[in-house]
Write a protein that holds these residues in place. Structure first.
Motif, PDB file in Angstrom:
ATOM      1  N   GLY A   1       0.776  -1.226   0.000  1.00 58.51           N
ATOM      2  CA  GLY A   1       0.000   0.000   0.000  1.00 58.51           C
ATOM      3  C   GLY A   1       0.805   1.271   0.000  1.00 58.51           C
ATOM      4  O   GLY A   1       0.339   2.309   0.483  1.00 58.51           O
TER       5      GLY A   1
ATOM      6  N   THR B   1       2.224   1.347  -8.508  1.00 57.17           N
ATOM      7  CA  THR B   1       1.952   2.583  -9.248  1.00 57.17           C
ATOM      8  C   THR B   1       3.246   3.174  -9.785  1.00 57.17           C
ATOM      9  O   THR B   1       3.329   3.598 -10.949  1.00 57.17           O
TER      10      THR B   1
ATOM     11  N   ASN C   1      -1.078  -7.029  -9.871  1.00 58.14           N
ATOM     12  CA  ASN C   1      -1.532  -5.637  -9.996  1.00 58.14           C
ATOM     13  C   ASN C   1      -0.702  -4.824 -10.991  1.00 58.14           C
ATOM     14  O   ASN C   1      -1.218  -3.895 -11.620  1.00 58.14           O
TER      15      ASN C   1
ATOM     16  N   ARG D   1      -2.329  -2.788 -14.028  1.00 55.01           N
ATOM     17  CA  ARG D   1      -2.090  -1.350 -14.201  1.00 55.01           C
ATOM     18  C   ARG D   1      -1.648  -1.045 -15.631  1.00 55.01           C
ATOM     19  O   ARG D   1      -1.831   0.081 -16.120  1.00 55.01           O
TER      20      ARG D   1
ATOM     21  N   THR E   1      -6.298  10.985  -5.545  1.00 60.52           N
ATOM     22  CA  THR E   1      -7.213   9.867  -5.754  1.00 60.52           C
ATOM     23  C   THR E   1      -7.167   9.360  -7.190  1.00 60.52           C
ATOM     24  O   THR E   1      -7.631   8.256  -7.478  1.00 60.52           O
TER      25      THR E   1
ATOM     26  N   LYS F   1      -5.634   5.760  -7.788  1.00 58.32           N
ATOM     27  CA  LYS F   1      -6.512   4.595  -7.676  1.00 58.32           C
ATOM     28  C   LYS F   1      -7.479   4.512  -8.850  1.00 58.32           C
ATOM     29  O   LYS F   1      -7.770   3.427  -9.348  1.00 58.32           O
ATOM     30  N   ASP F   2      -7.969   5.643  -9.289  1.00 61.14           N
ATOM     31  CA  ASP F   2      -8.896   5.642 -10.425  1.00 61.14           C
ATOM     32  C   ASP F   2      -8.210   5.125 -11.687  1.00 61.14           C
ATOM     33  O   ASP F   2      -8.824   4.434 -12.507  1.00 61.14           O
TER      34      ASP F   2
ATOM     35  N   TYR G   1      -5.851   2.871 -11.793  1.00 62.67           N
ATOM     36  CA  TYR G   1      -5.766   1.413 -11.688  1.00 62.67           C
ATOM     37  C   TYR G   1      -7.077   0.768 -12.122  1.00 62.67           C
ATOM     38  O   TYR G   1      -7.086  -0.228 -12.857  1.00 62.67           O
ATOM     39  N   THR G   2      -8.188   1.331 -11.685  1.00 59.55           N
ATOM     40  CA  THR G   2      -9.500   0.800 -12.063  1.00 59.55           C
ATOM     41  C   THR G   2      -9.681   0.809 -13.576  1.00 59.55           C
ATOM     42  O   THR G   2     -10.323  -0.084 -14.146  1.00 59.55           O
TER      43      THR G   2
END
Length: 260
Positions: free
Chosen positions: A12, A17, A43, A47, A217, A220-221, A223-224
């Motif tokens: 985390g 990223t 992940n 990504r 933020t 995270k968006d 990654y989605t």
């Protein structure tokens, strides 16, 4: 060929990223990049636009299986999101490799066998200090430790990762290996925790601390959406900060790119 490994014993902290942004930065500079996902959750691959429907022949676990014919080259698939990046996909089967001592040797051995197919390799690792991470540290030319701007994340890197590299890697398997760069992540400007972590890092590792990566933020968006944040929001504060940080961290490759 330069191999970059992103490593942290704590999850985390924006490790994946950061690895994805490194792959994007190198590809945009015209480098041919292999993104090597050693995270059992996959992940890093996600990504970079890999989905369950992506057609693959082999995954990272197959490459580390001595009974398999898989190689890094045969396991690599083009990133749907980032032209110039091929991805070796991490899956949950990798978890069993983390306790096998041969893993630490197999990872650098496979990279050597790859030859000069790629200009650069970017490795993302699980949040641990076991065999997958050890293999990445042995293989890496440049080790980057993302450090969330929080006390527990700083302590995990300072008290666990740095000694591990010195005693388990540099002293036994890769002489002279070290953490080359410390990257403060998830920074909230003008907060005590951010100031304290950055100050401690600069005191302990002068000249090896990048600019802080501000929290947003949009990370995270992205990654989605299956995208590095630099593609998802090119003008975000995180994108701007990564651009500055990677001028230093990726200098061996970016300098080579400008000479060709």
């Amino acid at each position: 060929m330069t191999t970059y490994a992103f490593v942290s014993p704590k999850g985390g902290v924006a490790k994946t990223t950061s690895a994805a942004e490194a792959a994007l930065t190198l590809a945009r500079a015209g480098r041919k990049v292999l993104a090597y996902d050693l995270e059992p959750q996959g992940n890093f691959a996600a990504r970079l636009g890999i989905t369950p429907s992506t057609d693959v022949l082999y995954v990272a676990d197959d490459v580390l299986d001595s009974r398999s014919e898989a190689t890094l080259k045969s396991a690599a698939v083009p990133s749907p999101a980032v032209p110039g990046v091929d991805v070796v996909i991490g899956t949950r089967d990798l978890a069993r490799r983390d306790s096998e001592s041969d893993t630490a040797h197999a990872i650098p051995d496979e990279i050597v066998r790859l030859g000069d197919v790629y200009d650069d390799i970017v490795i993302d690792t699980p949040p641990s200090l076991h065999q997958l991470v050890r293999g990445a540290l042995v293989a890496a030319d440049v080790v980057i430790a993302p450090v969330q701007c929080a006390t527990e994340a700083y302590e995990a890197v300072e008290d666990e990762l740095v000694p591990y590299v010195a005693t388990r890697v540099a002293a036994r398997m890769r002489p002279g290996q070290e953490v080359h760069w410390f990257m403060p992540t998830m920074a909230f400007p003008n907060t005590n925790s951010t100031r304290d972590v950055i100050e401690l890092l600069n005191e302990g590792h002068p000249g090896r601390v990048t600019v802080p990566i501000r929290h947003t933020t949009e990370v995270k968006d992205g990654y989605t959406s299956g995208l590095p944040v630099g593609l998802y929001r090119p003008n975000s504060t995180a994108t701007q900060d990564y651009a500055l940080a990677f001028k230093q961290v990726l200098a061996p490759s970016l300098s080579a790119a400008t000479t060709h």
